[in-house]
Design an enzyme around this catalytic site. Structure first.
Site, mmCIF file in Angstrom:
data_model
loop_
_atom_site.group_PDB
_atom_site.id
_atom_site.type_symbol
_atom_site.label_atom_id
_atom_site.label_comp_id
_atom_site.label_asym_id
_atom_site.label_seq_id
_atom_site.Cartn_x
_atom_site.Cartn_y
_atom_site.Cartn_z
ATOM 1 N N CYS A 99 64.200 60.390 -8.293
ATOM 2 C CA CYS A 99 63.265 59.307 -8.596
ATOM 3 C C CYS A 99 62.703 59.423 -10.018
ATOM 4 O O CYS A 99 62.162 58.454 -10.555
ATOM 5 C CB CYS A 99 62.143 59.248 -7.562
ATOM 6 S SG CYS A 99 61.195 60.771 -7.405
ATOM 7 N N HIS A 100 62.872 60.592 -10.647
ATOM 8 C CA HIS A 100 62.410 60.741 -12.036
ATOM 9 C C HIS A 100 63.224 59.875 -12.995
ATOM 10 O O HIS A 100 62.799 59.641 -14.122
ATOM 11 C CB HIS A 100 62.464 62.220 -12.473
ATOM 12 C CG HIS A 100 63.833 62.827 -12.417
ATOM 13 N ND1 HIS A 100 64.362 63.365 -11.257
ATOM 14 C CD2 HIS A 100 64.796 62.967 -13.363
ATOM 15 C CE1 HIS A 100 65.577 63.831 -11.501
ATOM 16 N NE2 HIS A 100 65.863 63.596 -12.785
ATOM 17 N N ASN A 158 58.693 59.890 -2.340
ATOM 18 C CA ASN A 158 60.010 60.508 -2.169
ATOM 19 C C ASN A 158 59.838 61.938 -1.647
ATOM 20 O O ASN A 158 59.243 62.766 -2.320
ATOM 21 C CB ASN A 158 60.737 60.514 -3.525
ATOM 22 C CG ASN A 158 62.084 61.209 -3.479
ATOM 23 O OD1 ASN A 158 62.578 61.599 -2.428
ATOM 24 N ND2 ASN A 158 62.677 61.375 -4.651
ATOM 25 N N GLU A 196 67.989 66.397 -18.895
ATOM 26 C CA GLU A 196 69.206 65.645 -18.627
ATOM 27 C C GLU A 196 69.749 64.991 -19.894
ATOM 28 O O GLU A 196 70.976 64.909 -20.084
ATOM 29 C CB GLU A 196 68.957 64.605 -17.549
ATOM 30 C CG GLU A 196 68.639 65.238 -16.195
ATOM 31 C CD GLU A 196 68.467 64.229 -15.079
ATOM 32 O OE1 GLU A 196 68.689 63.024 -15.308
ATOM 33 O OE2 GLU A 196 68.124 64.650 -13.951
ATOM 34 N N TYR A 216 62.255 49.968 -12.512
ATOM 35 C CA TYR A 216 61.837 49.692 -11.135
ATOM 36 C C TYR A 216 62.464 48.377 -10.658
ATOM 37 O O TYR A 216 62.880 48.263 -9.497
ATOM 38 C CB TYR A 216 60.311 49.628 -11.052
ATOM 39 C CG TYR A 216 59.642 50.964 -11.261
ATOM 40 C CD1 TYR A 216 59.503 51.862 -10.217
ATOM 41 C CD2 TYR A 216 59.142 51.332 -12.515
ATOM 42 C CE1 TYR A 216 58.895 53.101 -10.401
ATOM 43 C CE2 TYR A 216 58.546 52.553 -12.715
ATOM 44 C CZ TYR A 216 58.415 53.449 -11.656
ATOM 45 O OH TYR A 216 57.823 54.673 -11.849
#
Length: 200
Positions: A170-171, A162, A197, A139
């Protein structure tokens, strides 16, 4: 004549006919420029997503836990009440999301309508796609990249609100200690996306 007898004379609703009528209504609304927000749903490994788009681009992606009906009501207030289930406008979005969840897509190439975000939240959302697939930022790192290094909490708020989760990633924003932090889709969903991912 009773109500039952009266309605028994009516033909049964035919699903194919209903579908054709809906398609004609959708086409007419689009032709007459009366379709301000088109929407559809998409089944994914993280549940059913609501997808909504204006003529400018994708305006909303919502998880089931956000209550799709409530999301549509908010879109009616914030964008336009002329909302219709019109899947064709969202076909490219659905295709790219399918490729992403299948592990074959690392970036999205879609027009986005970011009208639901303003100010610093918009600055945060604009930065998020720069966090590469399979990577994360804290963050604090996002706050610095968005131009306000001390606005760490505001980054959390921007991520929590979001309007385009998954597509605007945003993850990929985590706490400085590497723990996940909050997520609009829930911690399990955030873990699933990051694991997907990392496996690529």
């Amino acid at each position: 004549m009773s109500d039952d007898a009266l309605f028994s004379e009516l033909p049964e609703i035919d699903a194919a006919t209903t579908r054709r009528l809906h398609e004609r209504l959708t086409a007419a609304a689009a032709r007459e420029r009366l379709l301000d927000v088109a929407y559809r749903t998409l089944d994914t490994p993280v549940g059913t997503l609501l997808l909504a788009a204006t003529e400018e681009g994708l305006v909303r992606v919502a998880y089931a836990r956000e209550d799709h009906d409530a999301v549509l009501a908010k879109l009616a207030d914030a964008v336009s009440p002329r909302i219709l289930r019109a899947p064709a406008r969202l076909d490219p979005v659905a295709r790219q999301l399918g490729e992403y969840f299948d592990g074959g897509r690392q970036t999205f190439d879609l027009p986005l309508d970011l009208r639901l975000a303003r100010g610093f939240r918009l600055a945060v959302l604009t930065h998020l796609p720069a966090i590469g697939y399979g990577r994360t930022e804290s963050y604090a790192q996002v706050a610095a990249a968005a131009g306000s290094p001390r606005a760490v909490r505001a980054v959390g708020t921007a991520c929590a609100t979001n309007p385009l989760p998954v597509v605007v990633p945003c993850h990929r924003v985590v706490r400085s200690d590497g723990s996940y932090g909050g997520y609009v889709g829930g911690e399990d969903t955030k873990r699933t996306l990051l694991t997907l991912e990392a496996a690529a």
